[in-house]
Design an enzyme around this catalytic site. Structure first.
Site, PDB file in Angstrom:
ATOM      1  N   THR A 185     -38.386  21.728   9.000  1.00  0.00           N
ATOM      2  CA  THR A 185     -39.120  22.858   8.439  1.00  0.00           C
ATOM      3  C   THR A 185     -38.516  23.118   7.055  1.00  0.00           C
ATOM      4  OG1 THR A 185     -37.568  24.451   9.341  1.00  0.00           O
ATOM      5  CG2 THR A 185     -39.442  23.898  10.717  1.00  0.00           C
ATOM      6  N   GLU A 330     -44.087  22.288  13.337  1.00  0.00           N
ATOM      7  CA  GLU A 330     -43.703  22.296  14.753  1.00  0.00           C
ATOM      8  C   GLU A 330     -44.836  21.853  15.667  1.00  0.00           C
ATOM      9  OE1 GLU A 330     -43.082  24.648  12.532  1.00  0.00           O
ATOM     10  OE2 GLU A 330     -41.172  25.673  12.896  1.00  0.00           O
ATOM     11  N   LYS A 439     -46.846  46.833   6.894  1.00  0.00           N
ATOM     12  CA  LYS A 439     -46.933  47.916   7.872  1.00  0.00           C
ATOM     13  C   LYS A 439     -47.138  49.232   7.123  1.00  0.00           C
ATOM     14  CE  LYS A 439     -44.578  44.657  10.344  1.00  0.00           C
ATOM     15  NZ  LYS A 439     -43.878  43.506   9.757  1.00  0.00           N
ATOM     16  N   TRP A 444     -51.473  47.825  10.413  1.00  0.00           N
ATOM     17  CA  TRP A 444     -51.111  46.613   9.688  1.00  0.00           C
ATOM     18  C   TRP A 444     -52.172  46.235   8.664  1.00  0.00           C
ATOM     19  CZ3 TRP A 444     -48.799  42.546  13.639  1.00  0.00           C
ATOM     20  CH2 TRP A 444     -47.588  43.075  14.147  1.00  0.00           C
TER      21      TRP A 444
HETATM   22  N1  LIG Z   1     -55.304  27.557   7.721  1.00  0.00           N
HETATM   23  C1  LIG Z   1     -54.258  28.398   7.674  1.00  0.00           C
HETATM   24  N2  LIG Z   1     -54.456  29.704   7.461  1.00  0.00           N
HETATM   25  C2  LIG Z   1     -53.423  30.563   7.405  1.00  0.00           C
HETATM   26  N3  LIG Z   1     -52.144  30.205   7.559  1.00  0.00           N
HETATM   27  C3  LIG Z   1     -51.884  28.913   7.773  1.00  0.00           C
HETATM   28  C4  LIG Z   1     -52.906  27.942   7.850  1.00  0.00           C
HETATM   29  N4  LIG Z   1     -52.340  26.760   8.098  1.00  0.00           N
HETATM   30  C5  LIG Z   1     -51.021  26.969   8.177  1.00  0.00           C
HETATM   31  N5  LIG Z   1     -50.724  28.264   7.973  1.00  0.00           N
HETATM   32  C6  LIG Z   1     -49.397  28.899   7.927  1.00  0.00           C
HETATM   33  O1  LIG Z   1     -48.424  27.887   7.752  1.00  0.00           O
HETATM   34  C7  LIG Z   1     -47.466  27.915   8.815  1.00  0.00           C
HETATM   35  C8  LIG Z   1     -46.957  26.553   9.129  1.00  0.00           C
HETATM   36  O2  LIG Z   1     -46.621  25.892   7.941  1.00  0.00           O
HETATM   37  P1  LIG Z   1     -45.502  24.790   7.826  1.00  0.00           P
HETATM   38  O3  LIG Z   1     -45.085  24.318   9.145  1.00  0.00           O
HETATM   39  O4  LIG Z   1     -46.081  23.806   6.878  1.00  0.00           O
HETATM   40  O5  LIG Z   1     -44.258  25.440   7.126  1.00  0.00           O
HETATM   41  P2  LIG Z   1     -43.981  26.948   6.758  1.00  0.00           P
HETATM   42  O6  LIG Z   1     -44.064  27.768   7.998  1.00  0.00           O
HETATM   43  O7  LIG Z   1     -44.875  27.296   5.613  1.00  0.00           O
HETATM   44  O8  LIG Z   1     -42.489  26.910   6.235  1.00  0.00           O
HETATM   45  P3  LIG Z   1     -41.193  26.557   7.103  1.00  0.00           P
HETATM   46  O9  LIG Z   1     -41.134  25.076   7.043  1.00  0.00           O
HETATM   47  O10 LIG Z   1     -40.059  27.177   6.419  1.00  0.00           O
HETATM   48  O11 LIG Z   1     -41.404  27.086   8.491  1.00  0.00           O
HETATM   49  C9  LIG Z   1     -48.199  28.580   9.958  1.00  0.00           C
HETATM   50  O12 LIG Z   1     -47.277  29.171  10.854  1.00  0.00           O
HETATM   51  C10 LIG Z   1     -49.082  29.589   9.231  1.00  0.00           C
HETATM   52  O13 LIG Z   1     -48.385  30.752   8.940  1.00  0.00           O
HETATM   53 MG   LIG Z   2     -42.867  27.720   9.726  1.00  0.00          MG
END
Ligand SMILES: Nc1ncnc2c1ncn2[C@@H]1O[C@H](COP(=O)(O)OP(=O)(O)OP(=O)(O)O)[C@@H](O)[C@H]1O
Ligand SMILES: [Mg+2]
Ligand SMILES: Nc1ncnc2c1ncn2[C@@H]1O[C@H](COP(=O)(O)OP(=O)(O)OP(=O)(O)O)[C@@H](O)[C@H]1O
Ligand SMILES: [Mg+2]
Lengths: 542, 542
Positions: A185, A330, A439, A444
């Site tokens: 991540t 994940e 919030k 929200w």
């Molecule tokens: N279509 C979408 N609409 C809104 N949010 C999205 C969408 N696709 C992905 N996300 C957001 O991206 C997150 C997952 O992204 P990714 O696993 O690429 O890494 P990240 O969460 O941005 O960063 P990190 O690696 O630090 O966790 C999701 O949990 C969500 O919050």
């Molecule tokens: Mg993430």
């Protein structure tokens, strides 16, 4: 009583075996770091991947060892990837856009033994090498003629490394639960954590991704993953395209709109996948430069929410259908796809878009529920929201080396960190990340919805919303706006535009026009950084 | 090093859970034994399937027990099927077209504890019941008002049985390798043998069947499996449609062309699946009656070779694209699909058909090779043929109770009993079954190719070719022809038609016009019976 069907483990190399046998002539096209277009096909990529596997064996890599890549989407990266997993190794795709410290941290944490990397990263690797404690060999993914004349490192040349190996050498069988890949991540909070994809999870994910309502790839498809392989396996396209026998088109080091536009047109790409930022750039480029997108019929957009204006622009200006994707590193990464159901298709166009801005319905293999503070399931009514929990065969069960501790609840659900609604038609809608939601007075406000509304305003290139401490309401929204080149945007104009499009009490308490907005290594708004920047900001209403 | 993704066993009830959650309103339509059309949807079928599961538990059925069905494709059969597997039972779909002795043999061999059956089969079941040694309960799949007034059996009424159960009751988790279904081969030679599908094999097969180039089903699809559930799980459609969230349309006890035509048109069916005999009947009916096929876009045809004339007729007369399927009960059943690759699509139409009469390319998950007498692999050149061997996760590893002994070779390959070629584009072409191929002067003649050529001749409704002993050539082909209603066909006319379409030395040594041709319980030509009938036949050339 057990079934008596054959024991045929789900191993990722069976995907490319399939492509080589049944779709051997289908092309694999790459823009390269050396310059120019490289043309190959599944049969050749397959043989060369086997050569990589054999070279790794010869270098002493054994099943379970991690082998890292620091590379763009190219045929060599695909070969290396299959080659590593194909001999039992674990392909660790490192995001080159991470900070030096993060790269060093994850390479050492993963105990990578070999690093394959692109010409682009010679300087980066030379700089980091002294701190990379486990790497024994540095393999530069190029041919002899492009090897640097002098380097502080003892570099191996990819083409020389594999040249003598037998492309017919067999793969190494491993159990299907063996790790095939490793992806960290991006670590926007705390240290990055590793997700160990198994052969099984990758194959099941690829099969689900091939379904008609997911990517719908077939042998006649031409697919361009702009999403990089270091970002959750390029959303599985190098696996999915192999399973489907599709033509694979990759941009190598190029992410700029003109180059991608030309590639899409020249190679007859009909499906392309990228994060919204890339497509925002593309739409702005097309607005100015024209020229269209050739045979492109569909774009898969995910990683951040897709603004309504983007779906409409693709539809009306370019005849391109947007499929929104939601997923996570994940989750390998696919969770939902925002295709229109027959019920939605029967609605008037405006209402269809109301559904298409939602993140979509779960793929077969992804179970979802939303829960309240106490973990109780919330009704699927499209209005009530809560923490989004997921379960499935390509969803993380624990992080590498147990980092982050126990991440599943007693029933095996993983908390996505997203806040969402589910509706009766099965659609999931992300309200916000739980750490980004604002919030205000016990209610929200979705920063995502505000951003997506603001980005439709004339002259706005990008928008970010964060919560700012407020004496009365706890938090209130601050809107940050980056202007399109040449445009001039005012606070008043933006607020006037938003009026009527969002609830009155969602109206930002202030709008600031900023020069640039910070992004994560995968191109998303970096809210932690923004909150840090504006932590002492005082709203005019406070 | 193992991956650390979630352990999410592949269980068949997850398919219908998915349909109920994400596509709950999509319809499940059946023509019924009681008469008329029944309308339901995935949400309702799901709840009722759980009621069946609970009813079975209450009757003392435990995981691993076999529960049989003798039923047409209807919503109740789908409910029963998911209900049985969903509580850990093994759904044994019996083919009602088998001879009495065969049904008795397989029900006793399977040790079925309960029999679910349709109104159609009351007399059959009453007749067989005294010989069914393991069946404890007979469940008639109807409501109280349609229960027979008197029966020699103590019948349970399906609707009453499930009425009181809770549709929210949980499924029974079992290991993914547990048996979910049992289907016997039709036993044209020797006793039928049982194939024990596992949850895993069925789910993987359904996922592969959902791929764009296989059935390409999505939520907007309307699919009609005319192939019955007792014939290799209706080619997996009740699973596949659930995974895709497609509308499912079933003909119940009806297989006649006018009823099926009306159903296809009324329900907007866009994909329908059946053996060639059914489609032959449909084409002949449409020729006379007209009226078309509504929104039908594709037919999947398999179980026997698809004649060129059938592909052409669907294309040119009805704008319907034929996808040829090859498979076996032992393969769940899908092996190959005859979709046109981009390379084939680039050819002139006539040449495209040359590929589309081939059985097609392997699905991801099906490995194929052809071998000679000594087991050595034969080149994939489209000309050299040999025994077709297959390997994959939904292919039988052994038969129920070990019948037939060891059926895989040392490397895990299963011998299909078919003789085939493979080509460089990945296409497999069935030359013949190894027991049907005609050995003439050391060379082989394909009975299938001869039949498919003959069926194109004017006035020919159906054709069968068998080898007849010949003093000089060992065997020579005898062609048997059934005429279309009202047509008159002569030996001379058929031979003249074949002239130029087949190799000279393939020309049948005789042509007989016959009243009818014998078929297996799944509607295929019964060659064993034909060989028996004509075993003393003397060819004019002998
Ligand atoms: N279509 C979408 N609409 C809104 N949010 C999205 C969408 N696709 C992905 N996300 C957001 O991206 C997150 C997952 O992204 P990714 O696993 O690429 O890494 P990240 O969460 O941005 O960063 P990190 O690696 O630090 O966790 C999701 O949990 C969500 O919050
Ligand atoms: Mg993430
Ligand atoms: N498209 C096709 N073209 C040619 N032959 C086919 C095709 N599809 C299936 N077959 C034939 O059908 C066989 C599998 O059929 P199935 O499992 O339904 O039962 P069967 O072999 O006819 O009878 P039994 O149950 O006694 O084995 C294949 O081995 C092949 O010979
Ligand atoms: Mg058979």
């Amino acid at each position: 009583m057990l079934g008596t069907m054959q024991d045929w483990p789900l191993l990722v190399w069976k995907l490319i075996d399939h492509a080589a046998t049944n779709h051997g002539d289908r092309e694999v096209i790459s823009l390269t770091c050396e310059g120019g277009v490289h043309r190959s096909n599944w049969r050749t990529v397959h043989g060369r991947a086997r050569q990589v596997a054999e070279a790794l064996r010869r270098m002493g890599i054994v099943p379970g060892d991690r082998v890292a890549t620091l590379a763009w989407n190219t045929y060599r990266h695909v070969e290396g990837w299959y080659g590593i997993s194909g001999m039992g190794g674990v392909a660790h795709t490192i995001n080159p856009r991470l900070f030096d410290d993060q790269i060093v941290y994850i390479a050492n944490h993963a105990e990578d033994r070999i690093l394959f990397f692109d010409l682009t990263f010679v300087k980066l690797v030379e700089r980091l090498a002294p701190r990379l404690t486990s790497i024994e060999h540095f393999v530069l993914m190029t041919d002899r003629s492009h090897m640097p004349a002098d380097s502080t490192l003892d570099l191996l040349c990819y083409e020389e490394l594999i040249a003598a190996e037998d492309p017919a050498m067999a793969w190494t069988p491993v159990p299907e639960t063996a790790a095939a890949g490793l992806c960290y991540t991006s670590g926007t909070t705390g240290n990055p954590k590793g997700v160990q994809y198994s052969h099984r999870s990758n194959v099941l994910h690829a099969m689900a991704a091939c379904m008609t309502d997911t990517f719908g790839l077939g042998a006649a498809s031409v697919v361009c993953p702009i999403a990089p392989m270091y970002h959750a396996n390029a959303w599985s396209i190098p696996y999915t395209a192999a399973a489907a026998g599709a033509k694979l088109v990759m941009g190598g080091p190029h992410f700029d709109a003109p180059t991608l536009q030309k590639l899409i047109v020249d190679e007859d790409v009909d499906v392309a996948l990228a994060v919204p930022t890339i497509w925002l750039g593309m739409l702005q480029h097309l607005e100015k430069a024209g020229g269209g997108l050739g045979k492109l019929k569909r774009t898969a957009i995910g990683g951040s929410a897709v603004p309504r204006s983007m779906i409409e622009a693709f539809d009306t200006l370019h005849g391109v259908h947007v499929m929104q994707l939601w997923g996570m590193t994940e989750m390998s990464p696919l969770g939902t796809v925002g295709t229109a159901s027959p019920e939605v298709l029967a609605m008037p166009y405006e209402q269809q878009i109301d559904y298409r801005v939602k993140q979509g319905r779960g793929l077969f293999g992804v179970e979802m529920k939303v829960v309240d503070e106490d973990g109780a399931e919330i009704p699927r009514n499209g209005t009530d929201f809560g923490r989004l929990m997921v379960r499935g065969p390509w969803i993380v069960g624990s992080y590498f080396k147990g980092d982050g501790g126990q991440v599943l609840d007693a029933d095996g659900w993983f908390d996505t960190g997203d806040v969402a609604t589910l509706d009766a038609l099965g659609y999931m809608h992300i309200v916000d990340r739980s750490k980004d939601v604002i919030k205000s007075g016990g209610e929200w406000i979705s920063s995502i919805d505000l951003e997506n509304a603001a980005v439709g305003a004339p002259g706005v290139a990008e928008a970010a919303v964060i919560g700012i401490a407020h004496p009365k309401w706890d938090e209130r929204p601050l809107l940050l706006v980056r202007q399109k080149e040449g445009a001039t945007v005012s606070k008043e104009a933006v607020l006037a535009y938003l009026d009527g499009k969002i609830a009155k009490w969602w109206m930002p308490d202030d709008v600031l026009i900023v020069e640039d907005l910070p992004h994560t290594a995968t191109g998303k708004l970096l809210k932690t950084e923004l909150r840090e920047r504006y932590k002492d900001y005082r709203l005019p209403t406070a």
